[in-house]
Design a protein around this motif. Structure first.
Motif, mmCIF file in Angstrom:
data_model
loop_
_atom_site.group_PDB
_atom_site.id
_atom_site.type_symbol
_atom_site.label_atom_id
_atom_site.label_comp_id
_atom_site.label_asym_id
_atom_site.label_seq_id
_atom_site.Cartn_x
_atom_site.Cartn_y
_atom_site.Cartn_z
ATOM 1 N N VAL A 81 1.072 -1.244 -0.057
ATOM 2 C CA VAL A 81 0.081 -0.155 0.016
ATOM 3 C C VAL A 81 0.941 0.996 0.197
ATOM 4 C CG1 VAL A 81 -1.952 -1.030 0.967
ATOM 5 C CG2 VAL A 81 -0.158 -0.208 2.489
ATOM 6 N N VAL A 82 0.356 2.373 -0.526
ATOM 7 C CA VAL A 82 0.649 3.727 -0.497
ATOM 8 C C VAL A 82 -0.123 4.490 0.208
ATOM 9 C CG1 VAL A 82 1.837 5.550 -1.787
ATOM 10 C CG2 VAL A 82 2.100 3.058 -2.773
ATOM 11 N N GLY A 83 0.258 5.537 1.017
ATOM 12 C CA GLY A 83 -0.607 6.277 1.633
ATOM 13 C C GLY A 83 -0.270 7.835 1.566
ATOM 14 N N THR A 125 -7.457 6.397 3.322
ATOM 15 C CA THR A 125 -6.002 6.981 3.132
ATOM 16 C C THR A 125 -5.060 5.968 2.302
ATOM 17 O OG1 THR A 125 -6.127 7.836 5.484
ATOM 18 C CG2 THR A 125 -4.013 7.460 4.576
ATOM 19 N N LEU A 126 -5.260 4.766 2.496
ATOM 20 C CA LEU A 126 -4.350 3.825 1.889
ATOM 21 C C LEU A 126 -4.960 3.415 0.459
ATOM 22 C CD1 LEU A 126 -3.365 1.306 4.690
ATOM 23 C CD2 LEU A 126 -2.160 3.369 3.737
ATOM 24 N N VAL A 127 -4.090 3.123 -0.549
ATOM 25 C CA VAL A 127 -4.414 2.732 -1.808
ATOM 26 C C VAL A 127 -3.411 1.590 -1.953
ATOM 27 C CG1 VAL A 127 -4.299 3.248 -4.329
ATOM 28 C CG2 VAL A 127 -5.061 4.866 -2.796
ATOM 29 N N ALA A 128 -3.998 0.324 -2.489
ATOM 30 C CA ALA A 128 -3.192 -0.767 -2.761
ATOM 31 C C ALA A 128 -2.698 -1.154 -4.128
ATOM 32 C CB ALA A 128 -3.978 -2.125 -2.123
ATOM 33 N N THR A 129 -1.714 -1.547 -4.303
ATOM 34 C CA THR A 129 -1.242 -1.809 -5.663
ATOM 35 C C THR A 129 -1.935 -3.294 -6.075
ATOM 36 O OG1 THR A 129 0.778 -2.705 -4.986
ATOM 37 C CG2 THR A 129 0.711 -0.530 -5.613
ATOM 38 N N ASP A 130 -2.145 -3.541 -7.367
ATOM 39 C CA ASP A 130 -2.787 -4.902 -7.648
ATOM 40 C C ASP A 130 -1.700 -6.096 -7.329
ATOM 41 O OD1 ASP A 130 -4.836 -3.656 -8.993
ATOM 42 O OD2 ASP A 130 -3.976 -3.454 -10.846
ATOM 43 N N GLU A 131 -0.585 -5.781 -7.206
ATOM 44 C CA GLU A 131 0.386 -6.821 -6.892
ATOM 45 C C GLU A 131 1.718 -6.151 -6.332
ATOM 46 O OE1 GLU A 131 2.593 -7.598 -11.279
ATOM 47 O OE2 GLU A 131 0.940 -8.863 -10.747
ATOM 48 N N TYR A 291 -4.538 12.598 -5.937
ATOM 49 C CA TYR A 291 -3.520 12.189 -7.002
ATOM 50 C C TYR A 291 -3.042 10.577 -6.918
ATOM 51 C CZ TYR A 291 -3.498 17.240 -6.861
ATOM 52 O OH TYR A 291 -3.554 18.708 -6.798
ATOM 53 N N LEU A 292 -3.241 9.987 -5.653
ATOM 54 C CA LEU A 292 -2.600 8.598 -5.675
ATOM 55 C C LEU A 292 -2.676 7.725 -6.519
ATOM 56 C CD1 LEU A 292 -2.617 7.807 -1.790
ATOM 57 C CD2 LEU A 292 -0.570 8.478 -3.137
ATOM 58 N N ILE A 296 0.484 6.627 -8.943
ATOM 59 C CA ILE A 296 0.922 5.343 -8.596
ATOM 60 C C ILE A 296 0.950 4.688 -10.268
ATOM 61 C CG2 ILE A 296 0.346 3.034 -7.937
ATOM 62 C CD1 ILE A 296 -0.827 4.492 -5.311
ATOM 63 N N ASP A 297 0.372 4.882 -10.824
ATOM 64 C CA ASP A 297 0.200 4.302 -12.031
ATOM 65 C C ASP A 297 1.329 4.932 -13.023
ATOM 66 O OD1 ASP A 297 -1.245 2.647 -14.536
ATOM 67 O OD2 ASP A 297 -1.193 4.645 -15.516
ATOM 68 N N ARG A 298 1.521 6.133 -12.771
ATOM 69 C CA ARG A 298 2.671 6.820 -13.588
ATOM 70 C C ARG A 298 3.833 6.173 -13.120
ATOM 71 N NH1 ARG A 298 0.971 12.164 -16.057
ATOM 72 N NH2 ARG A 298 -1.198 12.439 -15.657
#
Length: 338
Positions: A81-83, A125-131, A291-292, A296-298
């Motif tokens: 995760v990124v927060g 707050t947290l955004v998880a990446t797919d993997e 913006y997360l 993150i995708d970029r």
């Protein structure tokens, strides 16, 4: 667990601390993958902000979810995760308007230079990446949690548009990420105010077209020279001092905009000066959560690499050296590995 604690100016220690626990059903606990020292951490380190009693430090983080509270369904144990440095429920009126860093239930993170961290309001707050991302991408994702998100906000607040001219005041990690943001938003000319060769070189890698080494009135005059005597369309103020904000205000053209994201210290704005400038001012703590997903995708796609701002990597136990290196300008930004 172990983590950084500031006791007094110039005195950061790596100490044993209580393990974080779920205190509220909206909490999560993460195991830190990487963390870092922020330029804003240097304000108390230098004695320019009150410290009070000894307390943990750090507000930038990415990591692996260890445990979640009963009301957290957006992330689960094991996910990467990124927060953000400012927590948000992502549902209140301010969050819905895109200003999650002014969430009605906001808390500022302050314990992240540690092996484990409790994240309040984890659902929003947290955004998880797919993997789990490749480890070489972790620095870029860590940058997104603050300096890249803040640099993006600086460009957004300064209304950078395709074909425009942007000035970046400040060559720290936020300013350098502001260069990335201005480039991504289509600025044709990006002028960076910097006196340090290594930072100038990185700014050019990120898309800077011009470097201005002068400061104060001389710096303003140089910007005017480069812009036909008018000033820039957009100015990103990424320092937080009175000189930097004045330099930004007077580097913008009438009708231009200044995005000020440096935490202000001894800054006072003259109403008459702003009134007759016709320059728009907007700033504040970056709404990183807005913006997360995009940032993150970029990073994951390789379109941007803000992780290059980390030019010093240390084990977390050497966190104090990270502070010293940044304070002495031996490093732009120190990455810490637990």
């Amino acid at each position: 667990m172990r983590g950084a604690v500031i006791h007094a100016p110039g005195d950061v220690r790596f100490e044993t601390l209580d393990d974080p626990k779920i205190l509220h059903p909206t909490d999560a606990v993460i195991r830190t993958a990487v963390t870092c020292v922020c330029g804003s951490d240097l304000w108390p380190w230098r004695g320019l902000e009150p410290i009070g009693g000894a307390h943990p430090m750090g507000h930038e983080y990415v990591g692996f979810v260890e445990e979640v509270g009963a009301e957290v369904t957006s992330v689960e144990p094991g996910q990467f995760v990124v927060g953000s440095f400012a927590t948000s429920d992502n549902t209140c009126a301010n969050c819905r308007n895109g200003f999650q860093s002014n969430c009605l239930h906001r808390e500022f993170m302050s314990t992240c230079q540690a092996e484990y961290v409790r994240i309040p309001h984890a659902q929003g707050t947290l955004v998880a990446t797919d993997e789990v991302p490749a480890e070489q991408l972790w620095p870029g994702l860590l940058a997104v949690s603050d300096v890249m998100g803040t640099g993006w906000w600086a460009a957004d607040a300064a209304e950078v548009e395709p074909g425009s001219t942007a000035v970046v005041v400040g060559d720290g990690a936020v300013g350098l990420c502001g260069v990335i943001a201005a480039k991504e938003m289509g600025a044709e000319r990006i002028i960076v105010m910097s006196r340090h060769t290594s930072r100038q070189n990185l700014a050019r890698q990120f898309g800077a077209t011009d470097i201005v080494t002068e400061r104060g009135e001389d710096g303003i005059a140089r910007i005017r020279d480069l812009t036909g005597g008018i000033g820039a369309d957009s100015v990103l103020e990424c320092v937080g001092t009175a000189q930097a904000l004045r330099q930004a205000l007077h580097s913008a053209r009438p009708g231009g905009s200044v995005g000020f994201v440096g935490v202000p210290h001894e800054v006072a704005v003259d109403g008459q000066e702003v009134f007759f400038s016709h320059v728009g001012l907007r700033g504040g703590p970056a709404p990183v959560r807005r913006y997360l997903p995009d940032l993150i995708d970029r990073v994951l796609s390789g379109r941007i690499d803000p992780g290059k701002v980390f030019d010093l990597t240390l084990p977390l136990e050497q966190v104090a050296e990270g502070y010293r290196a940044m304070d002495e300008r031996r490093a732009i930004k120190a990455l810490l590995k637990p």
